[in-house]
Scaffold this active site. Structure first.
Site, PDB file in Angstrom:
ATOM      1  N   VAL A  50       0.820  -1.217   0.000  1.00 55.75           N
ATOM      2  CA  VAL A  50       0.000   0.000   0.000  1.00 55.75           C
ATOM      3  C   VAL A  50       0.854   1.267   0.000  1.00 55.75           C
ATOM      4  O   VAL A  50       0.319   2.366   0.033  1.00 55.75           O
ATOM      5  CB  VAL A  50      -0.979   0.011   1.198  1.00 55.75           C
ATOM      6  CG1 VAL A  50      -1.953  -1.156   1.097  1.00 55.75           C
ATOM      7  CG2 VAL A  50      -0.238  -0.028   2.539  1.00 55.75           C
TER       8      VAL A  50
ATOM      9  N   HIS B 193      -4.279  -3.982  -2.930  1.00 56.91           N
ATOM     10  CA  HIS B 193      -4.808  -3.856  -1.572  1.00 56.91           C
ATOM     11  C   HIS B 193      -5.005  -2.415  -1.131  1.00 56.91           C
ATOM     12  O   HIS B 193      -5.118  -2.136   0.055  1.00 56.91           O
ATOM     13  CB  HIS B 193      -3.905  -4.606  -0.587  1.00 56.91           C
ATOM     14  CG  HIS B 193      -3.862  -6.081  -0.841  1.00 56.91           C
ATOM     15  ND1 HIS B 193      -2.825  -6.889  -0.415  1.00 56.91           N
ATOM     16  CD2 HIS B 193      -4.734  -6.884  -1.497  1.00 56.91           C
ATOM     17  CE1 HIS B 193      -3.065  -8.135  -0.791  1.00 56.91           C
ATOM     18  NE2 HIS B 193      -4.214  -8.149  -1.454  1.00 56.91           N
TER      19      HIS B 193
ATOM     20  N   GLY C  38       9.364 -10.829  -3.570  1.00 59.50           N
ATOM     21  CA  GLY C  38       9.162 -10.457  -2.176  1.00 59.50           C
ATOM     22  C   GLY C  38       7.808 -10.784  -1.608  1.00 59.50           C
ATOM     23  O   GLY C  38       7.289 -10.012  -0.798  1.00 59.50           O
TER      24      GLY C  38
END
Length: 230
Positions: A89, A105, A170
């Site tokens: 985010v 998200h 990641g």
């Protein structure tokens, strides 16, 4: 015409910049039970706690910088048509120079109306009870909480399906629906997975090359591989 590189990024790429991340292992995010600060139930129970939590995350974001992995992804736009699909985010991809970033998200630097999830505005400062949209409705963080739908998922699936190369950087590939994106790559699409502690992925139709490195180290390796294929 440039080939299309699609990259799904997760918490591991932001962690290298110093952003503390939620990990499933303890269910805590910055000392808070994740359901207290990232669920509709938590918001209904204690909206002030939720707002304060994201205010602190927003302040933290001002103190960190993009790292090598973010920068390499931006540089790859010189050679590929790069699309970033991120579970994060923060705005570190954008600050590094990536031009096509889809946030699955939500975004920390935006707020939205509690009455209309499509009413989204830029919000870079603290957010409090009493901050209202232009129809008089309370604003909340523009974050997709647990139990909420992921509005950007359909677009992410479309982007993934058109990829010439697909990389995962990641992320544990344990958080759905984002983890399922890899299944939408066309048969024969080269897949790459960068994570220091990669999860074991099975049942993929395409061959997956695992690079067990940090995001920055792994992206250096992947860049060399991809430039040979550009």
């Amino acid at each position: 015409m440039k080939k299309k590189l699609v990259v799904l990024t997760g918490a591991g790429i932001s962690a290298e910049s110093g952003i503390k991340t939620f990990r499933d292992s303890d269910g805590l995010w910055e000392g808070h039970d994740i359901m207290e600060v990232a669920s509709p139930e938590g918001w209904k129970k204690n909206p002030e706690l939720v707002l304060d939590f994201y205010n602190k995350r927003r302040q933290q974001l001002k103190e960190v910088l993009p790292n090598g992995a973010h920068i390499i992804l931006a540089e790859l736009e010189q050679h590929f048509d790069v699309y970033i699909i991120t579970q994060n985010v923060d705005d570190l991809h954008e600050r590094a120079g990536s031009s096509k970033v889809l946030h699955l998200h939500g975004e920390l630097l935006k707020a939205r109306s509690v009455q209309n999830h499509r009413h989204i505005i830029d919000w870079k400062d603290d957010l409090f009870l009493g901050n209202l949209d232009n129809n008089g409705h309370q604003l909340r963080p523009h974050i997709v909480w647990f139990g909420e739908s992921v509005p950007a998922l359909d677009e992410a699936v479309r982007i993934t399906h058109d990829a010439d190369f697909f990389a995962v950087v990641g992320t544990s590939l344990q958080v759905y629906p984002a983890a399922g994106l890899v299944d939408f790559a066309k048969p024969g699409t080269p897949l790459y997975y960068i994570d220091l502690k990669p999860a074991r992925i099975t049942n993929l139709s395409n061959e997956l090359e695992v690079i067990p490195k940090t995001a920055s180290e792994g992206m250096k390796i992947l860049k060399e591989k991809l430039l040979l294929l550009a």
